[in-house]
Design a protein around this motif. Sequence first.
Motif, PDB file in Angstrom:
ATOM      1  N   PHE A  85       0.833  -1.200   0.000  1.00 45.86           N
ATOM      2  CA  PHE A  85       0.000   0.000   0.000  1.00 45.86           C
ATOM      3  C   PHE A  85       0.868   1.251   0.000  1.00 45.86           C
ATOM      4  N   ALA A  86       0.396   2.247  -0.717  1.00 48.59           N
ATOM      5  CA  ALA A  86       1.152   3.499  -0.852  1.00 48.59           C
ATOM      6  C   ALA A  86       1.121   4.292   0.446  1.00 48.59           C
ATOM      7  N   GLY A  87       2.107   5.147   0.597  1.00 45.56           N
ATOM      8  CA  GLY A  87       2.156   6.036   1.745  1.00 45.56           C
ATOM      9  C   GLY A  87       3.218   5.629   2.736  1.00 45.56           C
ATOM     10  N   SER A  88       3.558   6.575   3.581  1.00 43.50           N
ATOM     11  CA  SER A  88       4.581   6.322   4.586  1.00 43.50           C
ATOM     12  C   SER A  88       3.973   5.638   5.808  1.00 43.50           C
ATOM     13  N   ALA A  89       4.839   5.036   6.593  1.00 44.24           N
ATOM     14  CA  ALA A  89       4.388   4.363   7.810  1.00 44.24           C
ATOM     15  C   ALA A  89       3.688   5.362   8.718  1.00 44.24           C
ATOM     16  N   GLY A  90       2.547   4.979   9.237  1.00 41.57           N
ATOM     17  CA  GLY A  90       1.819   5.843  10.153  1.00 41.57           C
ATOM     18  C   GLY A  90       0.730   6.683   9.517  1.00 41.57           C
ATOM     19  N   ASN A  91       0.688   6.743   8.174  1.00 42.88           N
ATOM     20  CA  ASN A  91      -0.397   7.531   7.584  1.00 42.88           C
ATOM     21  C   ASN A  91      -1.696   6.732   7.657  1.00 42.88           C
ATOM     22  N   GLN A  92      -2.811   7.344   7.341  1.00 44.57           N
ATOM     23  CA  GLN A  92      -4.116   6.742   7.550  1.00 44.57           C
ATOM     24  C   GLN A  92      -4.295   5.440   6.782  1.00 44.57           C
ATOM     25  N   VAL A  93      -3.851   5.380   5.531  1.00 46.39           N
ATOM     26  CA  VAL A  93      -3.991   4.163   4.725  1.00 46.39           C
ATOM     27  C   VAL A  93      -3.180   3.027   5.334  1.00 46.39           C
ATOM     28  N   GLN A  94      -1.932   3.314   5.707  1.00 46.28           N
ATOM     29  CA  GLN A  94      -1.074   2.298   6.295  1.00 46.28           C
ATOM     30  C   GLN A  94      -1.638   1.782   7.623  1.00 46.28           C
ATOM     31  N   VAL A  95      -2.090   2.677   8.474  1.00 49.24           N
ATOM     32  CA  VAL A  95      -2.648   2.278   9.765  1.00 49.24           C
ATOM     33  C   VAL A  95      -3.872   1.395   9.558  1.00 49.24           C
ATOM     34  N   LYS A  96      -4.756   1.796   8.666  1.00 49.56           N
ATOM     35  CA  LYS A  96      -5.984   1.036   8.408  1.00 49.56           C
ATOM     36  C   LYS A  96      -5.661  -0.347   7.856  1.00 49.56           C
ATOM     37  N   GLU A  97      -4.803  -0.431   6.857  1.00 50.40           N
ATOM     38  CA  GLU A  97      -4.503  -1.710   6.231  1.00 50.40           C
ATOM     39  C   GLU A  97      -3.703  -2.641   7.148  1.00 50.40           C
ATOM     40  N   CYS A  98      -2.759  -2.108   7.879  1.00 51.31           N
ATOM     41  CA  CYS A  98      -1.975  -2.925   8.820  1.00 51.31           C
ATOM     42  C   CYS A  98      -2.856  -3.456   9.939  1.00 51.31           C
ATOM     43  N   THR A  99      -3.729  -2.609  10.450  1.00 51.02           N
ATOM     44  CA  THR A  99      -4.638  -3.035  11.506  1.00 51.02           C
ATOM     45  C   THR A  99      -5.599  -4.094  10.984  1.00 51.02           C
ATOM     46  N   SER A 100      -6.096  -3.919   9.785  1.00 45.58           N
ATOM     47  CA  SER A 100      -6.989  -4.918   9.191  1.00 45.58           C
ATOM     48  C   SER A 100      -6.276  -6.249   8.999  1.00 45.58           C
ATOM     49  N   ALA A 101      -5.006  -6.214   8.584  1.00 43.66           N
ATOM     50  CA  ALA A 101      -4.227  -7.439   8.410  1.00 43.66           C
ATOM     51  C   ALA A 101      -4.012  -8.139   9.753  1.00 43.66           C
ATOM     52  N   LEU A 102      -3.700  -7.369  10.789  1.00 44.37           N
ATOM     53  CA  LEU A 102      -3.525  -7.953  12.121  1.00 44.37           C
ATOM     54  C   LEU A 102      -4.839  -8.517  12.653  1.00 44.37           C
TER      55      LEU A 102
END
Length: 64
Positions: A6-23
């Motif tokens: 997923f695009a974006g740097s660590a900690g941005n909204q897209v990354q937080v949402k997708e990482c949390t969903s994966a976990l």
Amino acid sequence: VYLSAFAGSAGNQVQVKECTSALLSFAKMTNIPVFLIGHVTKTGDIAGPRVLEHIVDVVLYMEV
């Protein structure tokens, strides 16, 4: 947390949402509890994007 898919740097909204969903998916598939630990700002709010609070099952505040 960061997912290279997923695009974006660590900690941005897209990354937080997708990482949390994966976990969350991992936790439900394996029946293993996952704890995400964050920090609270001086005003008492959870730091970072608020999208995290809507994905998780519970938000706990612990004080010393």
